[in-house]
Scaffold this active site. Sequence first.
Site, short mmCIF file in Angstrom:
data_model
loop_
_atom_site.label_atom_id
_atom_site.label_comp_id
_atom_site.label_asym_id
_atom_site.label_seq_id
_atom_site.Cartn_x
_atom_site.Cartn_y
_atom_site.Cartn_z
N GLY A 200 8.13 2.63 6.49
CA GLY A 200 6.70 2.38 6.32
C GLY A 200 5.96 2.01 7.58
N ASN B 99 6.29 -8.10 10.25
CA ASN B 99 5.90 -7.07 9.28
C ASN B 99 6.69 -7.14 7.98
OD1 ASN B 99 4.88 -4.28 8.44
ND2 ASN B 99 7.07 -3.92 8.63
N TYR C 27 1.91 -11.99 -4.34
CA TYR C 27 1.73 -11.24 -3.09
C TYR C 27 0.39 -11.58 -2.44
CZ TYR C 27 1.20 -7.22 0.04
OH TYR C 27 0.99 -6.41 1.12
N PRO D 52 6.78 3.65 1.30
CA PRO D 52 7.79 3.45 0.24
C PRO D 52 7.58 2.17 -0.55
CG PRO D 52 8.83 4.24 2.23
CD PRO D 52 7.41 3.96 2.59
#
Length: 255
Positions: free
Chosen positions: A16, A89, A153, A191
Site C-alpha cells: 500500500g 505508516n 480507527y 490492500p
Amino acid sequence: MRMSGKVALITGGGSGIGEASCQRLAQEGATVIVTDINLDSAERVADAINNEGGQACPKYHDVTKEKAWVALIDEVIDQFAGLDVLVNNAAIAPTGSVEDTSLDDWRSVQQVNVEGVFMGTREAVKAMKEKGGSIINISSDLGIIGEPTMAAYSTSKGAIRVFTKAAALHCAREGYAIRVNSVHPGFIDTPAVTSTVAEMSEDMAKAFRERILAGIPMGRMGRPLDVANGILFLSSDESSYMTGSELVIDGGFIA
C-alpha cells in the site's frame, strides 16, 4: 535525487502507501529501511528497489514492542550511520461502530496505531536531535472527521493528529532541527482498504462504497503514489518550514 544521502525508515513498508513511499523515496536517492510485521512483504519491496538500482534493506518489525523500537533504531544508526527520516505508516483498520466494537478490538487498534507512532517518534527524536530530521506520522482524513463504521480507527488517527503537533512543538522548543508533520490520506485504493470493506456485509459494503465515492469531489479513490509524493515532499528539504502541519491528500473529501 532530492533524498540523496538520506536514510529513511518506513514502517508498514510491505504494501500500500508504505510500499509506494519506499519506492518513491528510493527513486529520489534515499537509502530506505523497509520494515513490516510481514518480513516476506518487506523483502519483496526491498528486492524490487535494489533490482531497479536503488538502495533498500528489509527488516521485520512489530511496532507494538518497545524493546523492538529501541533495537531497530540502534541497528539502523549502527548500520547506516544515522537516521534522517521516519515514516510511521504501520496501522490496522478494522470496522466497528461505537456499539459493536469490543474493548479488546479497541485496545488492539490503539496499540498499533497510537502507541506504535508514539514509540517510533520518541526513539526517532532521540536519534535525530543532534543532526535534525523529519518525522512523518500517517494519520487519515478520518482523524479529522468521524466515520460511524470505524470508531476505533477514527479515534486512533485523531490521536495521531494531535500527538504530532505536541511532538513538533517539543522539538521546536528544545531547538532540535526536527520537523514532525502528519499526513491525512483519504480513501486510497490499497490492500488495507480492500480488506476493510471485505469485513462488511454485502449491503453495508455496497452502501459504503457508494457513499464514499459520492463524497469525493475528484470522483475517484486515490492511488498509493498520490500519498507517497506528499510523503516525499515532507521528507525532503523542500518542506523545511513545515512542522506540526497537516497534509491532507483526499481528493477533496473533507472539503
